[in-house]
Write an enzyme that holds these catalytic residues in place. Structure first.
Site, mmCIF file in Angstrom:
data_model
loop_
_atom_site.group_PDB
_atom_site.id
_atom_site.type_symbol
_atom_site.label_atom_id
_atom_site.label_comp_id
_atom_site.label_asym_id
_atom_site.label_seq_id
_atom_site.Cartn_x
_atom_site.Cartn_y
_atom_site.Cartn_z
ATOM 1 N N GLY A 281 12.733 -60.549 -16.841
ATOM 2 C CA GLY A 281 13.860 -61.433 -16.541
ATOM 3 C C GLY A 281 15.194 -60.778 -16.830
ATOM 4 N N GLY B 268 18.915 -53.696 -10.177
ATOM 5 C CA GLY B 268 17.740 -52.806 -10.251
ATOM 6 C C GLY B 268 16.466 -53.576 -9.937
ATOM 7 N N HIS B 269 16.308 -54.748 -10.573
ATOM 8 C CA HIS B 269 15.127 -55.575 -10.289
ATOM 9 C C HIS B 269 15.105 -55.994 -8.817
ATOM 10 C CE1 HIS B 269 15.840 -56.641 -14.707
ATOM 11 N NE2 HIS B 269 14.614 -56.153 -14.727
ATOM 12 N N GLY C 193 9.984 -49.533 -11.535
ATOM 13 C CA GLY C 193 11.164 -48.694 -11.404
ATOM 14 C C GLY C 193 11.003 -47.365 -12.114
HETATM 15 P P1 AMP Z 1 12.285 -54.909 -17.270
HETATM 16 O O1 AMP Z 1 12.672 -56.299 -16.871
HETATM 17 O O2 AMP Z 1 13.377 -54.150 -17.948
HETATM 18 O O3 AMP Z 1 10.943 -54.846 -17.963
HETATM 19 O O4 AMP Z 1 12.069 -54.124 -15.909
HETATM 20 C C1 AMP Z 1 11.225 -54.604 -14.906
HETATM 21 C C2 AMP Z 1 11.087 -53.555 -13.841
HETATM 22 O O5 AMP Z 1 12.374 -53.246 -13.298
HETATM 23 C C3 AMP Z 1 10.498 -52.229 -14.367
HETATM 24 O O6 AMP Z 1 9.611 -51.707 -13.392
HETATM 25 C C4 AMP Z 1 11.737 -51.376 -14.508
HETATM 26 O O7 AMP Z 1 11.473 -49.993 -14.396
HETATM 27 C C5 AMP Z 1 12.570 -51.848 -13.346
HETATM 28 N N1 AMP Z 1 13.986 -51.533 -13.543
HETATM 29 C C6 AMP Z 1 14.760 -51.875 -14.608
HETATM 30 N N2 AMP Z 1 15.986 -51.342 -14.464
HETATM 31 C C7 AMP Z 1 15.992 -50.654 -13.304
HETATM 32 C C8 AMP Z 1 16.972 -49.875 -12.602
HETATM 33 N N3 AMP Z 1 18.193 -49.671 -13.071
HETATM 34 N N4 AMP Z 1 16.608 -49.312 -11.429
HETATM 35 C C9 AMP Z 1 15.359 -49.483 -10.948
HETATM 36 N N5 AMP Z 1 14.398 -50.202 -11.548
HETATM 37 C C10 AMP Z 1 14.711 -50.777 -12.711
#
Ligand code: AMP
Length: 297
Positions: A31, A36-37, A147
């Site tokens: 969340g 990026g998400h 990501g």
């Molecule tokens: P998180 O919510 O931080 O656990 O991230 C969920 C997904 O979004 C994971 O696969 C992360 O690698 C991806 N993610 C987070 N930040 C970025 C970003 N800046 N660029 C690309 N993917 C991202």
């Protein structure tokens, strides 16, 4: 768009959907969604008839003293962003829906998860692979998008999928950056204006290393040192700077094959990670949008 909180209901829905031949691409998140998400969601649309997003802050991947209780939670906004992005189902269970109080089973990856973040966050990747395995079993996706911001995580999950025969294709998405280069992260919200300025030294240092590599600097120790001293000079507390084989995540001395240059550093209390893949043979790495392409010669 459905918003589902109950694991059994989600799994019933997933089984029914699969029996109709509908394929699903899953985007697991914690969340506090940002661009990026959302880029992962857009890519997921290319890999399934429907796209599901999970919003779940997974306690099992936080260590003692980490930021579990402060982790940003922006649920209403996340749901609206998912709706606007054409998501079919948002799965947002509470902890009790994911972990039985007396659960006693977990998944562990024991090779790729030992270095980099794994060396500094004991148990973190056990928490990650266990929850991802559970989400795959609950949601039955045919693909899942991760990501490359969390490069090691994506490698570890790919290994788990291979080793445990999950019928899920793991898709890797490029890092999305702010216009000034800072890798987007839910944790960027913690930064004061001054800390945010300091944090810019991370992407700048990686970009500098890319340029050095493009100019023929092949020695990974020297590259790592220049990245570390640039972050040091900006007042960051560097946790690690490593150059590892982008496939095996084993340390490498020279840039003779694709090398992951990965860093973790604290700006005040906030821990950020970033990386770049240096691949002299391939030129620009398409998974590393936003940094200057590395070219041979
Ligand atoms: P998180 O919510 O931080 O656990 O991230 C969920 C997904 O979004 C994971 O696969 C992360 O690698 C991806 N993610 C987070 N930040 C970025 C970003 N800046 N660029 C690309 N993917 C991202």
């Amino acid at each position: 768009m459905r918003v589902v909180r109950n694991s059994a209901e989600m799994q019933t829905l997933a089984v029914e959907r699969r029996s109709r031949g509908v394929t699903v691409a899953l985007v697991p998140t914690m969340g506090a969604l940002h661009e990026g998400h959302l880029s992962l969601v857009r890519l997921a649309h290319e890999h399934g008839d429907e796209v599901d997003v999970t919003l779940f802050v997974n306690p099992a991947q936080f260590g003692p003293g980490e930021d579990l209780s402060q982790y940003p939670r922006t649920f209403e906004r996340d749901v609206e962003l998912c709706r606007a992005a054409g998501v079919s189902t948002v799965f947002c269970p509470d902890v009790g829906q994911v972990y039985a109080a007396d659960h006693s089973t977990q998944v562990a990856e024991t090779r790729l998860s030992t270095g980099l973040c794994g060396a500094h966050r004991p148990g973190h990747f056990d928490g990650v692979v266990t929850v991802v395995a559970k989400l795959f079993n609950i949601m039955l996706p045919s693909s899942a998008v991760f990501g490359s911001k969390d490069f090691q995580q994506a490698r570890v999950i790919r290994r788990m999928v291979r080793d445990l025969n999950f019928p899920v294709r793991i898709v890797l998405a490029p890092i999305v950056r702010e216009p000034d280069g800072l890798a987007m992260s839910s944790r960027n919200r913690y930064l004061s204006a001054r800390e945010r300025e300091q944090a810019l030294s991370i992407s700048r240092a990686l970009k500098g290393a890319e340029a050095e590599a493009a100019d023929g600097a092949l020695d990974t120790e020297a590259l790592g040192k220049s990245v570390e001293s640039a972050m040091d000079a900006a007042g960051l507390t560097v946790q690690y700077v490593v150059c590892v084989d982008a496939d095996t995540l084993e340390p490498v001395a020279r840039l003779e094959r694709p090398v992951l240059l990965a860093v973790a550093a604290f700006i005040g209390k906030t821990r950020l990670i970033d990386n770049v893949v240096l691949d002299l043979a391939a030129g620009a790495d398409p998974s590393q949008a936003g940094l200057t392409p590395v070219r041979q010669g």
